[in-house]
Scaffold this motif. Structure first.
Motif, mmCIF file in Angstrom:
data_model
loop_
_atom_site.group_PDB
_atom_site.id
_atom_site.type_symbol
_atom_site.label_atom_id
_atom_site.label_comp_id
_atom_site.label_asym_id
_atom_site.label_seq_id
_atom_site.Cartn_x
_atom_site.Cartn_y
_atom_site.Cartn_z
ATOM 1 N N CYS A 195 0.830 -1.211 0.000
ATOM 2 C CA CYS A 195 0.000 0.000 0.000
ATOM 3 C C CYS A 195 0.867 1.265 0.000
ATOM 4 N N GLY A 196 1.900 1.275 0.841
ATOM 5 C CA GLY A 196 2.752 2.456 0.948
ATOM 6 C C GLY A 196 3.498 2.763 -0.336
ATOM 7 N N ASN A 197 4.091 1.743 -0.930
ATOM 8 C CA ASN A 197 4.862 1.973 -2.154
ATOM 9 C C ASN A 197 3.971 2.251 -3.357
ATOM 10 N N LEU A 198 2.807 1.614 -3.420
ATOM 11 C CA LEU A 198 1.860 1.934 -4.495
ATOM 12 C C LEU A 198 1.339 3.362 -4.341
ATOM 13 N N LEU A 199 1.138 3.793 -3.115
ATOM 14 C CA LEU A 199 0.708 5.166 -2.853
ATOM 15 C C LEU A 199 1.747 6.158 -3.367
ATOM 16 N N ILE A 200 3.025 5.874 -3.092
ATOM 17 C CA ILE A 200 4.106 6.738 -3.587
ATOM 18 C C ILE A 200 4.155 6.727 -5.106
ATOM 19 N N PRO B 287 14.238 14.852 -10.794
ATOM 20 C CA PRO B 287 15.078 13.643 -10.702
ATOM 21 C C PRO B 287 14.920 12.859 -9.410
ATOM 22 N N MET B 288 14.864 13.551 -8.253
ATOM 23 C CA MET B 288 14.789 12.826 -6.981
ATOM 24 C C MET B 288 13.539 11.952 -6.910
ATOM 25 N N TYR B 289 12.413 12.478 -7.347
ATOM 26 C CA TYR B 289 11.160 11.728 -7.270
ATOM 27 C C TYR B 289 11.046 10.708 -8.396
ATOM 28 N N TYR B 290 11.735 10.980 -9.496
ATOM 29 C CA TYR B 290 11.850 9.969 -10.559
ATOM 30 C C TYR B 290 12.561 8.732 -10.021
ATOM 31 N N PHE B 291 13.665 8.950 -9.303
ATOM 32 C CA PHE B 291 14.380 7.826 -8.681
ATOM 33 C C PHE B 291 13.537 7.175 -7.591
ATOM 34 N N LEU B 292 12.817 7.985 -6.823
ATOM 35 C CA LEU B 292 11.997 7.457 -5.741
ATOM 36 C C LEU B 292 10.893 6.546 -6.271
ATOM 37 N N SER B 293 10.319 6.884 -7.410
ATOM 38 C CA SER B 293 9.287 6.020 -7.998
ATOM 39 C C SER B 293 9.863 4.669 -8.384
ATOM 40 N N HIS B 294 11.093 4.674 -8.907
ATOM 41 C CA HIS B 294 11.746 3.401 -9.254
ATOM 42 C C HIS B 294 12.145 2.632 -7.994
ATOM 43 N N LEU B 295 12.545 3.348 -6.947
ATOM 44 C CA LEU B 295 12.883 2.687 -5.684
ATOM 45 C C LEU B 295 11.650 1.989 -5.105
ATOM 46 N N SER B 296 10.502 2.642 -5.187
ATOM 47 C CA SER B 296 9.263 2.033 -4.691
ATOM 48 C C SER B 296 8.920 0.776 -5.475
ATOM 49 N N SER B 297 9.123 0.811 -6.791
ATOM 50 C CA SER B 297 8.876 -0.383 -7.614
ATOM 51 C C SER B 297 9.782 -1.526 -7.199
ATOM 52 N N MET B 298 11.064 -1.206 -6.949
ATOM 53 C CA MET B 298 12.008 -2.246 -6.557
ATOM 54 C C MET B 298 11.692 -2.787 -5.166
ATOM 55 N N ASP B 299 11.218 -1.921 -4.267
ATOM 56 C CA ASP B 299 10.821 -2.382 -2.932
ATOM 57 C C ASP B 299 9.737 -3.450 -3.032
ATOM 58 N N ILE B 300 8.754 -3.206 -3.896
ATOM 59 C CA ILE B 300 7.659 -4.163 -4.075
ATOM 60 C C ILE B 300 8.188 -5.475 -4.642
ATOM 61 N N CYS B 301 9.004 -5.385 -5.692
ATOM 62 C CA CYS B 301 9.548 -6.600 -6.332
ATOM 63 C C CYS B 301 10.467 -7.359 -5.385
ATOM 64 N N GLU C 98 18.129 -1.957 -6.189
ATOM 65 C CA GLU C 98 17.737 -1.021 -5.131
ATOM 66 C C GLU C 98 18.956 -0.306 -4.558
ATOM 67 N N VAL C 99 20.039 -1.029 -4.340
ATOM 68 C CA VAL C 99 21.274 -0.432 -3.818
ATOM 69 C C VAL C 99 21.783 0.652 -4.768
ATOM 70 N N LEU C 100 21.785 0.358 -6.066
ATOM 71 C CA LEU C 100 22.302 1.311 -7.052
ATOM 72 C C LEU C 100 21.372 2.511 -7.216
ATOM 73 N N ILE C 101 20.066 2.309 -7.064
ATOM 74 C CA ILE C 101 19.143 3.444 -7.123
ATOM 75 C C ILE C 101 19.355 4.355 -5.914
ATOM 76 N N LEU C 102 19.574 3.764 -4.731
ATOM 77 C CA LEU C 102 19.895 4.567 -3.552
ATOM 78 C C LEU C 102 21.168 5.379 -3.775
#
Length: 311
Positions: free
Chosen positions: A38-43, A56-70, A109-113
């Motif tokens: 729910c949290g990552n889909l919300l983001i 850029p920061m939120y572009y990366f954050l959207s990809h980080l949320s996708s990776m968190d789910i996966c 996820e590490v590389l996106i961070l």
């Protein structure tokens, strides 16, 4: 060289054999997984539905949320299901796939961070050149490089395991298929393989952590020349990143940067980088981020208003 394998299934010992503890863990981890989804889909929806996606920061954050789910979906659903059954079996093929997927999504996820830390470093240290340096093309390149790095790492780890002979015990003292517990079950000398795993996963975790730590030191030194309001805003954003990095990298370094062996504490530390950190990421990046909270209110209020108007 043909791989010798006399077993087709492994059995996971899980976190505990006590029924009361398993019931508690089932409810707790079911709640954690629901919160992660729910949290990552919300983001994701909030960023994609607002102008923040162009930053850029939120572009990366959207990809980080996708990776968190996966990433967490590689482990958590299986863990929750196993808490309801007595025999926690997993096929050899599924076990190898879990190892591959965990390392693939984990390194992405590490590389996106790392990319997010670079983005914050440029924003604070070179604000006048920020949009030139962090162009959309460069952001795309950093994301694709993260996927390429994840693939290279996971294939190298997978290749170390796939031809190991498993011909004896098939009980894994863990709640998912991790490399060191699998090396313990192989009926051959795995010392060299263990060293290669440490050199790969351990050094990646350590080098990345040092790079991230160094970038935040540079940011903190640069903030001395900023106004009080600028320091407060920058520290709020960087504080979120630092919290995520500590939650994720601390247990990861303990798990992989050490002699190739297993400890009873491994399962507890693994919970931090497989479930706890992904669960806290949405809270850290939303509750402590004013722009994110504004975007979420705007996107979801518009959705609710449009639905009411349509009805």
């Amino acid at each position: 060289m043909e791989c010798q394998r006399n077993i087709s299934e492994f059995f996971l010992l899980g976190l505990s054999s006590k029924q009361s503890i398993q019931v508690f863990c089932f409810m707790f981890f079911a709640f954690c997984y629901l919160a992660i989804l729910c949290g990552n889909l919300l983001i994701l929806i909030s960023i994609r539905g607002s102008s923040l996606f162009n930053q850029p920061m939120y572009y990366f954050l959207s990809h980080l949320s996708s990776m968190d789910i996966c990433y967490t979906s590689c482990v958590t659903p299986k863990l929750i299901g196993d808490l309801l059954v007595q025999r926690k079996g997993i096929s050899y093929e599924s076990c190898m796939l879990q190892v591959f997927a965990m390392h693939f999504f984990g390194i992405i996820e590490v590389l996106i961070l790392t990319a997010m830390a670079f983005d914050r470093c440029v924003a604070i240290c070179r604000p006048l050149h920020y949009m030139v340096i962090m162009s959309r093309t460069r952001c795309h390149v950093l994301i694709w490089a993260s996927w390429a790095g994840g693939a290279a790492h996971s294939f190298s780890q997978f290749s170390l395991l796939i031809c190991l002979p498993f011909c004896g015990p098939n009980e894994i003292d863990h709640y998912y298929c991790d490399i060191f517990p699998l090396l313990k079950l192989a009926c051959t000398d795995t010392y060299i393989t263990g060293v290669l795993v440490v050199a790969n996963s351990g050094l990646i975790a350590l080098v990345t952590f040092v790079l991230l730590f160094g970038s935040y030191v540079v940011i903190l030194l640069t903030l001395r020349n900023h106004s009080a309001e600028g320091r407060r805003k920058a520290l709020s954003t960087c504080g979120s990143h630092i919290t995520v990095v500590i939650l994720f990298f601390g247990p990861s370094i303990f798990a992989y940067l050490r002699p190739p062996t297993t400890f009873p504490e491994d399962k507890i530390f693994a919970l931090f980088y497989t479930i706890i950190a992904p669960m806290f990421n949405p809270l850290i990046y939303t509750l402590r981020n004013t722009e994110m909270k504004k975007a979420m209110k705007k996107v979801w209020c518009q959705k609710i208003f449009s639905e009411e108007k349509h009805n």
